[in-house]
Design a protein around this motif. Structure first.
Motif, PDB file in Angstrom:
ATOM      1  N   PHE A   5      -1.179  53.012   2.447  1.00  0.00           N
ATOM      2  CA  PHE A   5      -0.929  53.728   1.424  1.00  0.00           C
ATOM      3  C   PHE A   5      -1.278  55.206   1.688  1.00  0.00           C
ATOM      4  N   SER A   6      -0.474  56.130   1.226  1.00  0.00           N
ATOM      5  CA  SER A   6      -0.488  57.486   1.628  1.00  0.00           C
ATOM      6  C   SER A   6      -0.820  58.439   0.224  1.00  0.00           C
ATOM      7  N   PHE A   7      -1.535  59.481   0.352  1.00  0.00           N
ATOM      8  CA  PHE A   7      -1.676  60.193  -0.797  1.00  0.00           C
ATOM      9  C   PHE A   7      -0.907  61.701  -0.376  1.00  0.00           C
ATOM     10  N   ILE A   8      -0.866  62.364  -1.631  1.00  0.00           N
ATOM     11  CA  ILE A   8      -0.224  63.682  -1.298  1.00  0.00           C
ATOM     12  C   ILE A   8      -1.331  64.541  -1.775  1.00  0.00           C
ATOM     13  N   LEU A   9      -1.705  65.401  -1.059  1.00  0.00           N
ATOM     14  CA  LEU A   9      -2.776  66.363  -1.355  1.00  0.00           C
ATOM     15  C   LEU A   9      -2.074  67.808  -1.982  1.00  0.00           C
ATOM     16  N   LEU A  10      -2.225  67.934  -2.949  1.00  0.00           N
ATOM     17  CA  LEU A  10      -1.702  69.117  -3.781  1.00  0.00           C
ATOM     18  C   LEU A  10      -2.221  70.590  -3.309  1.00  0.00           C
ATOM     19  N   GLY A  11      -3.206  70.553  -2.744  1.00  0.00           N
ATOM     20  CA  GLY A  11      -3.466  71.940  -2.180  1.00  0.00           C
ATOM     21  C   GLY A  11      -3.636  72.893  -3.265  1.00  0.00           C
ATOM     22  N   MET A  12      -3.062  74.126  -3.169  1.00  0.00           N
ATOM     23  CA  MET A  12      -3.181  75.116  -4.135  1.00  0.00           C
ATOM     24  C   MET A  12      -2.126  75.216  -5.210  1.00  0.00           C
ATOM     25  N   GLY A  13      -1.354  73.833  -5.000  1.00  0.00           N
ATOM     26  CA  GLY A  13      -0.535  73.714  -6.185  1.00  0.00           C
ATOM     27  C   GLY A  13       1.022  74.071  -5.606  1.00  0.00           C
ATOM     28  N   SER A  85       2.329  67.557   3.359  1.00  0.00           N
ATOM     29  CA  SER A  85       0.880  67.221   2.576  1.00  0.00           C
ATOM     30  C   SER A  85       0.288  65.984   2.540  1.00  0.00           C
ATOM     31  N   SER A  86       0.990  64.822   3.097  1.00  0.00           N
ATOM     32  CA  SER A  86       0.578  63.694   2.873  1.00  0.00           C
ATOM     33  C   SER A  86      -0.524  63.308   3.591  1.00  0.00           C
ATOM     34  N   GLY A  91      -7.525  58.155   6.535  1.00  0.00           N
ATOM     35  CA  GLY A  91      -7.529  59.457   6.747  1.00  0.00           C
ATOM     36  C   GLY A  91      -8.278  60.159   5.470  1.00  0.00           C
ATOM     37  N   CYS A  92      -7.865  59.914   4.446  1.00  0.00           N
ATOM     38  CA  CYS A  92      -8.625  60.724   3.214  1.00  0.00           C
ATOM     39  C   CYS A  92     -10.032  60.072   3.241  1.00  0.00           C
ATOM     40  N   GLY A 165      -0.981  54.152  -8.186  1.00  0.00           N
ATOM     41  CA  GLY A 165      -0.933  55.016  -9.190  1.00  0.00           C
ATOM     42  C   GLY A 165      -0.001  56.395  -8.601  1.00  0.00           C
ATOM     43  N   PRO A 166      -0.572  57.802  -9.189  1.00  0.00           N
ATOM     44  CA  PRO A 166       0.562  58.757  -8.850  1.00  0.00           C
ATOM     45  C   PRO A 166       0.613  59.248  -7.506  1.00  0.00           C
ATOM     46  N   LYS A 167      -0.710  58.898  -6.666  1.00  0.00           N
ATOM     47  CA  LYS A 167      -0.745  58.995  -5.103  1.00  0.00           C
ATOM     48  C   LYS A 167      -1.146  60.674  -5.050  1.00  0.00           C
ATOM     49  N   LYS A 168      -1.285  61.449  -6.143  1.00  0.00           N
ATOM     50  CA  LYS A 168      -1.349  62.621  -5.930  1.00  0.00           C
ATOM     51  C   LYS A 168      -2.972  63.254  -6.231  1.00  0.00           C
TER      52      LYS A 168
END
Length: 316
Positions: A5-13, A85-86, A91-92, A165-168
Motif C-alpha cells: 500500500f502507498s500513501f500520498i503525502l499532501l505536504g503543503m497542499g 509525493s507517494s 516507509g511511512c 481508504g483515501p490514501k492521503k
C-alpha cells in the motif's frame, strides 16, 4: 504484515504554481538548520570553555535537532523536486518511528537540561559533585535510549495493520492519520500510544515545568537585580527553547482535526516539524555569550588560516 500500500503525502497542499518557491524556501530552511546545529556541535567539541555538562547537553540537543529535521524535510524536498509525493506503508511507518524517537528523546533531554539548570541555580555548592561527567553521560544516554525504545512499540503494531481508504496524509506520516486509514482494530494501539504519549511528553514536560518553578522561585529570592539577571541569563536560552518546542507541540495536538481547521493544523505542524529545529541554534547563538565567543574564536582561526593559505599560494 503491512499490505502492499502507498500513501500520498499532501505536504503543503495544492501549490503547483508556487512549487519552486516552496522548494527553495524549504531547502534554505533545511540548509540553515543543518549548518546551525552542526556548528554548535563543532563548537562544543572544539572549544575547551564549552566542555561543561550544560554545553554537553546542548551539543546532544543540536544532534537531535539535526536528525529530527532530517526525518521530514529531505522527503518533502524530494517530492517537490520530482513531483512524486507517494510513500510506501513501510516507509511511512519508518518515518513515524524515527520522528517519534527523536521527538521523545528531545523531550527527555530538555527535562535533563532543566534539571541541570535547577542544580546550577538552586544547589550551586553541590552542582559540581552532583552533575559529574559520569552522571551527564548516563542522563544523555538514557534520554536517547528511552526515546528510541519506547517508540518501537507503536510501529511494531502498525506493521501488522492493513490500510485502506483515501490514501492521503496531510504533511507527514503521523500516528493519527495512519490510524484513520487503518482497516484493522486500532483500540489496543490507541491505548498504548496514549500511555506512551503521557510518559514521553507529559512526564518530561511536568518535570521541566516543576524545575523552572523552583528556578524562578530561587531567582526571585536573590536580593540584587544584577544577581537575578546573572542567574536568569544562565537558563534563559533553554527556557526559550522549551517554550517554543512544547508550545508548538501542544498546539499541534490540541487543535481539533476538523476540515475547517485543517489548514491551521498544517501551519502549526509545519512550524513544529520544520521551524523549531531552525530557531534553536539561533536562540543559543544570539542569547548565549559563551557560544558567541566560541563562534568568534572559530571564525578568527578560520580567517587567519585562509590568509596564511593565500600567502603561501601567492608566488614570490
Amino acid at each position: 504484515m503491512v499490505n502492499i500500500f502507498s500513501f500520498i503525502l499532501l505536504g503543503m497542499g495544492n501549490v503547483s504554481s508556487l512549487k519552486t518557491l516552496f522548494f527553495l524556501l524549504l531547502l534554505m530552511i533545511y540548509s540553515v538548520t543543518m549548518v546551525g546545529n552542526i556548528l554548535i556541535v563543532v563548537l562544543v567539541v572544539a572549544d575547551q570553555h564549552l566542555h561543561t555538562p550544560m554545553y554537553f547537553f546542548l551539543g546532544n540537543l543540536s544532534s537531535l535537532e539535526t536528525c529530527y529535521s532530517s526525518t521530514i524535510l529531505p522527503r518533502l524536498l524530494a517530492s517537490f523536486l520530482t513531483g512524486d509525493s507517494s510513500i510506501s506503508a513501510h516507509g511511512c511507518i519508518t518515518q513515524l518511528h524515527f520522528f517519534c524517537a527523536f521527538a521523545s528523546s528531545e523531550c527527555y533531554l530538555l527535562a535533563v537540561m532543566s534539571y541541570d539548570r535547577y542544580l546550577a541555580i538552586c544547589q550551586p555548592l553541590l552542582y559540581a559533585s552532583l552533575m559529574t561527567w559520569k552522571v551527564s553521560l548516563w542522563l544523555t544516554a538514557a534520554s536517547w535510549l528511552v526515546g528510541f525504545l519506547s517508540c518501537t512499540i507503536v510501529p511494531s503494531f502498525l506493521s501488522q495493520f492493513k490500510f485502506c481508504g483515501p490514501k492521503k496524509i496531510d504533511h507527514f506520516c503521523d500516528l493519527t492519520p495512519l490510524l484513520e486509514l487503518s482497516c484493522s482494530d486500532t483500540r489496543v494501539v490507541t491505548t498504548v500510544s496514549f500511555i506512551l504519549c503521557f510518559l514521553n511528553l507529559m512526564f518530561p514536560f511536568l518535570f521541566t515545568l516543576a524545575s523552572y518553578v523552583c528556578i524562578i522561585a530561587a531567582i526571585l529570592r536573590i536580593p540584587t537585580n544584577m544577581g537575578r539577571q546573572k542567574a536568569f541569563s544562565t537558563c534563559s536560552s533553554h527556557l526559550t527553547v522549551v517554550t517554543v518546542f512544547y508550545g508548538t507541540l501542544i498546539t499541534v495536538y490540541m487543535v481539533p482535526r476538523t476540515p475547517q481547521l485543517r489548514q491551521l493544523n498544517k501551519v502549526f505542524s509545519f512550524f513544529y516539524t520544520v521551524l523549531t529545529p531552525l530557531v534553536n541554534p539561533l536562540i543559543y547563538s544570539l542569547r548565549n555569550r559563551e557560544v558567541r565567543e566560541a563562534l568568534r574564536k572559530v571564525l578568527r582561526k578560520a580567517l587567519a588560516f585562509t590568509q596564511r593559505s593565500q600567502q603561501f599560494c601567492t608566488p614570490a
